[in-house]
Design a protein around this motif. Structure first.
Motif, short mmCIF file in Angstrom:
data_model
loop_
_atom_site.label_atom_id
_atom_site.label_comp_id
_atom_site.label_asym_id
_atom_site.label_seq_id
_atom_site.Cartn_x
_atom_site.Cartn_y
_atom_site.Cartn_z
N GLY A 81 0.81 -1.23 0.00
CA GLY A 81 0.00 0.00 0.00
C GLY A 81 0.83 1.27 0.00
O GLY A 81 2.05 1.22 -0.20
N TYR A 82 0.16 2.41 0.24
CA TYR A 82 0.86 3.70 0.32
C TYR A 82 1.71 3.70 1.56
O TYR A 82 1.31 3.13 2.57
CB TYR A 82 -0.14 4.85 0.37
CG TYR A 82 -0.91 5.04 -0.90
CD1 TYR A 82 -0.26 5.47 -2.05
CD2 TYR A 82 -2.28 4.80 -0.96
CE1 TYR A 82 -0.96 5.66 -3.23
CE2 TYR A 82 -2.99 5.00 -2.14
CZ TYR A 82 -2.32 5.42 -3.27
OH TYR A 82 -3.01 5.60 -4.43
N PRO A 83 2.84 4.39 1.65
CA PRO A 83 3.44 5.22 0.58
C PRO A 83 4.39 4.43 -0.32
O PRO A 83 5.11 5.03 -1.09
CB PRO A 83 4.24 6.24 1.40
CG PRO A 83 4.73 5.47 2.58
CD PRO A 83 3.67 4.44 2.88
N HIS A 84 4.37 3.09 -0.19
CA HIS A 84 5.37 2.29 -0.92
C HIS A 84 5.07 2.24 -2.42
O HIS A 84 3.97 1.87 -2.81
CB HIS A 84 5.40 0.87 -0.35
CG HIS A 84 5.68 0.85 1.11
ND1 HIS A 84 6.94 1.06 1.62
CD2 HIS A 84 4.86 0.71 2.19
CE1 HIS A 84 6.88 1.02 2.94
NE2 HIS A 84 5.63 0.81 3.31
N PRO A 85 6.07 2.56 -3.23
CA PRO A 85 5.86 2.46 -4.68
C PRO A 85 5.91 1.00 -5.11
O PRO A 85 6.54 0.18 -4.44
CB PRO A 85 7.05 3.22 -5.25
CG PRO A 85 8.13 3.07 -4.23
CD PRO A 85 7.44 3.00 -2.90
N SER B 209 8.63 20.30 -5.97
CA SER B 209 9.79 20.22 -5.08
C SER B 209 9.35 19.62 -3.75
O SER B 209 8.17 19.69 -3.38
CB SER B 209 10.40 21.61 -4.87
OG SER B 209 10.03 22.13 -3.62
N PRO B 210 10.29 19.02 -2.99
CA PRO B 210 9.92 18.40 -1.71
C PRO B 210 9.19 19.37 -0.78
O PRO B 210 8.32 18.96 -0.03
CB PRO B 210 11.27 17.96 -1.14
CG PRO B 210 12.14 17.74 -2.33
CD PRO B 210 11.72 18.78 -3.31
N ASP B 211 9.53 20.66 -0.86
CA ASP B 211 8.90 21.64 0.03
C ASP B 211 7.40 21.78 -0.22
O ASP B 211 6.65 22.11 0.70
CB ASP B 211 9.57 23.01 -0.13
CG ASP B 211 10.96 23.02 0.48
OD1 ASP B 211 11.21 22.16 1.36
OD2 ASP B 211 11.78 23.86 0.09
N ASP C 47 1.89 10.67 -0.54
CA ASP C 47 3.16 10.12 -0.07
C ASP C 47 3.94 9.49 -1.22
O ASP C 47 5.16 9.52 -1.25
CB ASP C 47 2.92 9.00 0.96
CG ASP C 47 2.08 9.48 2.12
OD1 ASP C 47 2.34 10.59 2.61
OD2 ASP C 47 1.16 8.75 2.52
N LEU C 48 3.19 8.91 -2.13
CA LEU C 48 3.82 8.24 -3.27
C LEU C 48 4.51 9.27 -4.17
O LEU C 48 5.66 9.09 -4.56
CB LEU C 48 2.75 7.47 -4.05
CG LEU C 48 3.27 6.64 -5.22
CD1 LEU C 48 3.96 5.39 -4.70
CD2 LEU C 48 2.13 6.27 -6.15
#
Lengths: 209, 209
Positions: free
Chosen positions: B53-57, B104-106, B121-122
């Motif tokens: 599941g999330y957040p795992h790709p 961007s991560p921000d 999250d993905l």
């Protein structure tokens, strides 16, 4: 307030550190393109124009080559190696399989005119193009059923990817012409990218190339 | 014999010419990667792991991303831009379509925890990966039938190529599971490259990912 001498040491330190940093970045770039990280090998299937014959490449071969240079190689010529494969359908002329490999424009000049093999002009065209962009390459000819030979050569050489041009035929035309690209995309043992020729370059009869 | 003064002029000329040549090469490199030659836009379809599941790709999304970085981008991060598209199948939770774009991560940190949307999250995972390699990117979520939405988004954004991961299912499994990659390779209006996950990473049941 800092003395002139201390300032000079400080400045020299900065310059030295900048130099070190630059050398470090240079080393990093080199490492990314060094022998420990061999160039990405891209096999490109090429064939002659069905309308104009040898030495003219088909529109779809040329489009596939140009797309790969512009969109993938870009300015990073050292990061890639092209493997040009031309498969000829055998005819009754008694054409023999030949395994010579051509990697530079000079390799073609060394051959005697008499020895020139059908299709060699086509390889020469692509090898010269690759050399203009500074991309190292190899080129060779095989005979047989193009779709099957391409898949065999992928199995043998294990390139990182295969690029094939496509005439972009509709489903009705495909039934009669068959497409090498579709077969390869399904059966080749490496990632395959199919490049359709531009619509404005297609000849009147789309089966021609 | 040349005088010290003439030698000094000669040497300075050489240094100046070397400098000019270096600047010229620099300009050439810059031109090849300048705004007149925009970065190659690569759309990458990503989804979550069906097992974790999330957040795992999914293994195949991760493999597709890693392959693209290693084999295409290589050391030339400035030459490419990634477009991460995650398509969610709508469910009865009343999930709304959302069009925010994350570059961007921000952008993720700015969102309130409560506002966090399923699947974000993905995207964050892939945006952070791209930023680690210095590759500019955009990421967004759409809902619908993945294969159809991917083709619609290709039509809308016209990337230079589409990369999709594949579980590499056999013909029997494909009948029941269907493959997004096969549909996209046939219908997307840009070159498509399908990356199969590595055999040693496949879970026991190949349908899982």
């Amino acid at each position: 307030m800092i003395s002139n001498r201390r300032f000079a040491i400080y400045r020299d330190n900065i310059i030295q550190k900048e130099g070190e940093r630059e050398r470090e970045r240079e080393r990093e770039r080199e490492t990314m393109e060094s022998s420990s990280n061999p160039p990405t090998q891209i096999m490109i299937g090429v064939n002659q124009s069905s309308l104009r014959g040898y030495p003219h490449p088909s529109i779809s071969s040329r489009t596939a080559f140009e797309w790969t240079v512009q969109k993938i190689v870009r300015s990073n010529a050292a990061g890639f190696k092209f493997l040009f494969l031309h498969v000829q359908i055998p005819d009754e002329d008694g054409f023999d399989d030949m395994d010579s490999i051509f990697a530079s424009p000079d390799d073609f000049k060394r051959m005697n005119q008499k020895e020139k093999i059908r299709g060699l002009d086509l390889l020469q065209y692509f090898v010269e193009c690759a050399h203009q962009f500074g991309i190292q390459c190899e080129a060779w000819i095989k005979k047989g059923d193009p779709k099957e030979v391409i898949c065999q050569e992928v199995k043998r050489l294990q390139p990182d990817m295969l690029v094939v041009g496509s005439r972009g035929l509709g489903p009705f035309q495909r039934v009669f012409v068959g497409t090498v690209s579709e077969f390869c995309a399904k059966h080749a043992e490496c990632p395959v990218i199919t490049i359709k020729r531009k619509a404005d370059e297609a000849p009147q009869d789309p089966i021609d190339d």
